[in-house]
Write a protein that holds these residues in place. Structure first.
Motif, PDB file in Angstrom:
ATOM      1  N   ALA A   1     -16.691  -4.318  28.093  1.00 57.46           N
ATOM      2  CA  ALA A   1     -17.231  -3.046  27.602  1.00 57.46           C
ATOM      3  C   ALA A   1     -18.754  -3.058  27.666  1.00 57.46           C
ATOM      4  N   GLN A   2     -19.358  -4.183  27.301  1.00 52.95           N
ATOM      5  CA  GLN A   2     -20.820  -4.294  27.384  1.00 52.95           C
ATOM      6  C   GLN A   2     -21.289  -4.205  28.832  1.00 52.95           C
ATOM      7  N   GLN A   3     -20.556  -4.822  29.741  1.00 53.63           N
ATOM      8  CA  GLN A   3     -20.909  -4.742  31.157  1.00 53.63           C
ATOM      9  C   GLN A   3     -20.812  -3.303  31.658  1.00 53.63           C
ATOM     10  N   ALA A   4     -19.767  -2.581  31.258  1.00 56.63           N
ATOM     11  CA  ALA A   4     -19.600  -1.192  31.680  1.00 56.63           C
ATOM     12  C   ALA A   4     -20.726  -0.320  31.128  1.00 56.63           C
ATOM     13  N   LYS A   5     -21.111  -0.548  29.870  1.00 55.98           N
ATOM     14  CA  LYS A   5     -22.212   0.216  29.283  1.00 55.98           C
ATOM     15  C   LYS A   5     -23.504  -0.034  30.045  1.00 55.98           C
ATOM     16  N   GLN A   6     -23.736  -1.283  30.394  1.00 53.87           N
ATOM     17  CA  GLN A   6     -24.955  -1.624  31.126  1.00 53.87           C
ATOM     18  C   GLN A   6     -24.944  -0.987  32.516  1.00 53.87           C
ATOM     19  N   GLN A   7     -23.797  -0.980  33.176  1.00 50.30           N
ATOM     20  CA  GLN A   7     -23.702  -0.347  34.495  1.00 50.30           C
ATOM     21  C   GLN A   7     -23.949   1.152  34.387  1.00 50.30           C
ATOM     22  N   ALA A   8     -23.436   1.788  33.324  1.00 50.12           N
ATOM     23  CA  ALA A   8     -23.660   3.224  33.136  1.00 50.12           C
ATOM     24  C   ALA A   8     -25.150   3.490  32.889  1.00 50.12           C
ATOM     25  N   ARG A   9     -25.794   2.646  32.102  1.00 49.87           N
ATOM     26  CA  ARG A   9     -27.237   2.811  31.862  1.00 49.87           C
ATOM     27  C   ARG A   9     -28.026   2.643  33.161  1.00 49.87           C
ATOM     28  N   ASP A  10     -27.653   1.651  33.963  1.00 48.85           N
ATOM     29  CA  ASP A  10     -28.335   1.418  35.230  1.00 48.85           C
ATOM     30  C   ASP A  10     -28.149   2.604  36.180  1.00 48.85           C
ATOM     31  N   ALA A  11     -26.925   3.138  36.248  1.00 44.76           N
ATOM     32  CA  ALA A  11     -26.654   4.289  37.121  1.00 44.76           C
ATOM     33  C   ALA A  11     -27.455   5.505  36.659  1.00 44.76           C
ATOM     34  N   TYR A  12     -27.524   5.713  35.345  1.00 49.76           N
ATOM     35  CA  TYR A  12     -28.303   6.837  34.815  1.00 49.76           C
ATOM     36  C   TYR A  12     -29.783   6.672  35.161  1.00 49.76           C
ATOM     37  N   ALA A  13     -30.287   5.450  35.041  1.00 51.26           N
ATOM     38  CA  ALA A  13     -31.695   5.188  35.354  1.00 51.26           C
ATOM     39  C   ALA A  13     -31.959   5.435  36.838  1.00 51.26           C
ATOM     40  N   GLU A  14     -31.057   5.022  37.705  1.00 50.96           N
ATOM     41  CA  GLU A  14     -31.222   5.242  39.146  1.00 50.96           C
ATOM     42  C   GLU A  14     -31.184   6.730  39.477  1.00 50.96           C
ATOM     43  N   ALA A  15     -30.259   7.456  38.852  1.00 49.42           N
ATOM     44  CA  ALA A  15     -30.178   8.898  39.090  1.00 49.42           C
ATOM     45  C   ALA A  15     -31.444   9.586  38.598  1.00 49.42           C
ATOM     46  N   SER A  16     -31.926   9.172  37.464  1.00 49.54           N
ATOM     47  CA  SER A  16     -33.154   9.754  36.919  1.00 49.54           C
ATOM     48  C   SER A  16     -34.341   9.495  37.852  1.00 49.54           C
ATOM     49  N   LYS A  17     -34.421   8.275  38.390  1.00 51.78           N
ATOM     50  CA  LYS A  17     -35.495   7.958  39.333  1.00 51.78           C
ATOM     51  C   LYS A  17     -35.385   8.814  40.593  1.00 51.78           C
ATOM     52  N   ALA A  18     -34.167   8.998  41.080  1.00 53.16           N
ATOM     53  CA  ALA A  18     -33.966   9.791  42.300  1.00 53.16           C
ATOM     54  C   ALA A  18     -34.355  11.244  42.069  1.00 53.16           C
ATOM     55  N   VAL A  19     -34.022  11.785  40.910  1.00 53.04           N
ATOM     56  CA  VAL A  19     -34.376  13.172  40.605  1.00 53.04           C
ATOM     57  C   VAL A  19     -35.890  13.320  40.492  1.00 53.04           C
ATOM     58  N   ARG A  20     -36.534  12.355  39.883  1.00 47.71           N
ATOM     59  CA  ARG A  20     -38.000  12.428  39.742  1.00 47.71           C
ATOM     60  C   ARG A  20     -38.713  12.238  41.076  1.00 47.71           C
ATOM     61  N   ALA A  21     -38.133  11.450  41.946  1.00 50.86           N
ATOM     62  CA  ALA A  21     -38.762  11.227  43.248  1.00 50.86           C
ATOM     63  C   ALA A  21     -38.582  12.436  44.164  1.00 50.86           C
ATOM     64  N   ASN A  22     -37.460  13.121  44.074  1.00 52.02           N
ATOM     65  CA  ASN A  22     -37.156  14.273  44.942  1.00 52.02           C
ATOM     66  C   ASN A  22     -36.635  15.439  44.105  1.00 52.02           C
ATOM     67  N   PRO A  23     -37.497  16.110  43.354  1.00 55.66           N
ATOM     68  CA  PRO A  23     -37.009  17.182  42.481  1.00 55.66           C
ATOM     69  C   PRO A  23     -36.443  18.370  43.267  1.00 55.66           C
ATOM     70  N   ALA A  24     -37.026  18.702  44.390  1.00 51.71           N
ATOM     71  CA  ALA A  24     -36.551  19.862  45.164  1.00 51.71           C
ATOM     72  C   ALA A  24     -35.167  19.586  45.724  1.00 51.71           C
ATOM     73  N   ALA A  25     -34.960  18.401  46.269  1.00 51.10           N
ATOM     74  CA  ALA A  25     -33.653  18.061  46.818  1.00 51.10           C
ATOM     75  C   ALA A  25     -32.602  18.030  45.701  1.00 51.10           C
ATOM     76  N   SER A  26     -32.987  17.530  44.549  1.00 45.25           N
ATOM     77  CA  SER A  26     -32.049  17.475  43.425  1.00 45.25           C
ATOM     78  C   SER A  26     -31.624  18.860  42.983  1.00 45.25           C
ATOM     79  N   ILE A  27     -32.578  19.770  42.932  1.00 46.51           N
ATOM     80  CA  ILE A  27     -32.255  21.146  42.551  1.00 46.51           C
ATOM     81  C   ILE A  27     -31.361  21.780  43.600  1.00 46.51           C
ATOM     82  N   GLY A  28     -31.643  21.532  44.875  1.00 48.13           N
ATOM     83  CA  GLY A  28     -30.805  22.080  45.951  1.00 48.13           C
ATOM     84  C   GLY A  28     -29.383  21.554  45.889  1.00 48.13           C
TER      85      GLY A  28
END
Length: 108
Positions: free
Chosen positions: A65-92
């Motif tokens: 369960a701790q591993q799954a929580k950490q993976q979810a946090r990592d995925a959220y952080a990666e998605a957040s970075k991708a949205v911040r790096a390419n806001p126009a593409a994310s909105i599209g």
């Protein structure tokens, strides 16, 4: 079974039989007690083994369960970075997904 010579009377033979039956009864009672003690020991041993297995499974589940929580946090952080790096593409992409969902739900 041992045989005894019957030189005495029937009363003496009867007394001997009663004595042998009493001995057999006490032996059977001793065997029953031993079996009871053995059963109790086996019950205790099985209960301990089951508790140990349960504790191991709980620890394994908590770890996963701790591993799954950490993976979810990592995925959220990666998605957040991708949205911040390419806001126009994310909105599209979000608009395209919203449009596709709207089309699918409107075709009833």
């Amino acid at each position: 079974m041992a045989r005894t010579q019957t030189n005495g009377s029937a009363a003496q033979t009867s007394a001997e039989l009663e004595e042998q039956i009493a001995t057999l009864r006490s032996d059977v009672a001793a065997i029953a007690g031993t079996l009871s003690d053995y059963g109790k020991a086996q019950k205790t041993q099985l209960a301990d083994a089951a508790a140990e297995t349960l504790n191991g499974a709980k620890a394994f589940g908590d770890e996963k369960a701790q591993q799954a929580k950490q993976q979810a946090r990592d995925a959220y952080a990666e998605a957040s970075k991708a949205v911040r790096a390419n806001p126009a593409a994310s909105i599209g992409i979000a608009a395209g997904i919203g449009f596709a969902v709207g089309l699918l739900t409107a075709r009833r």
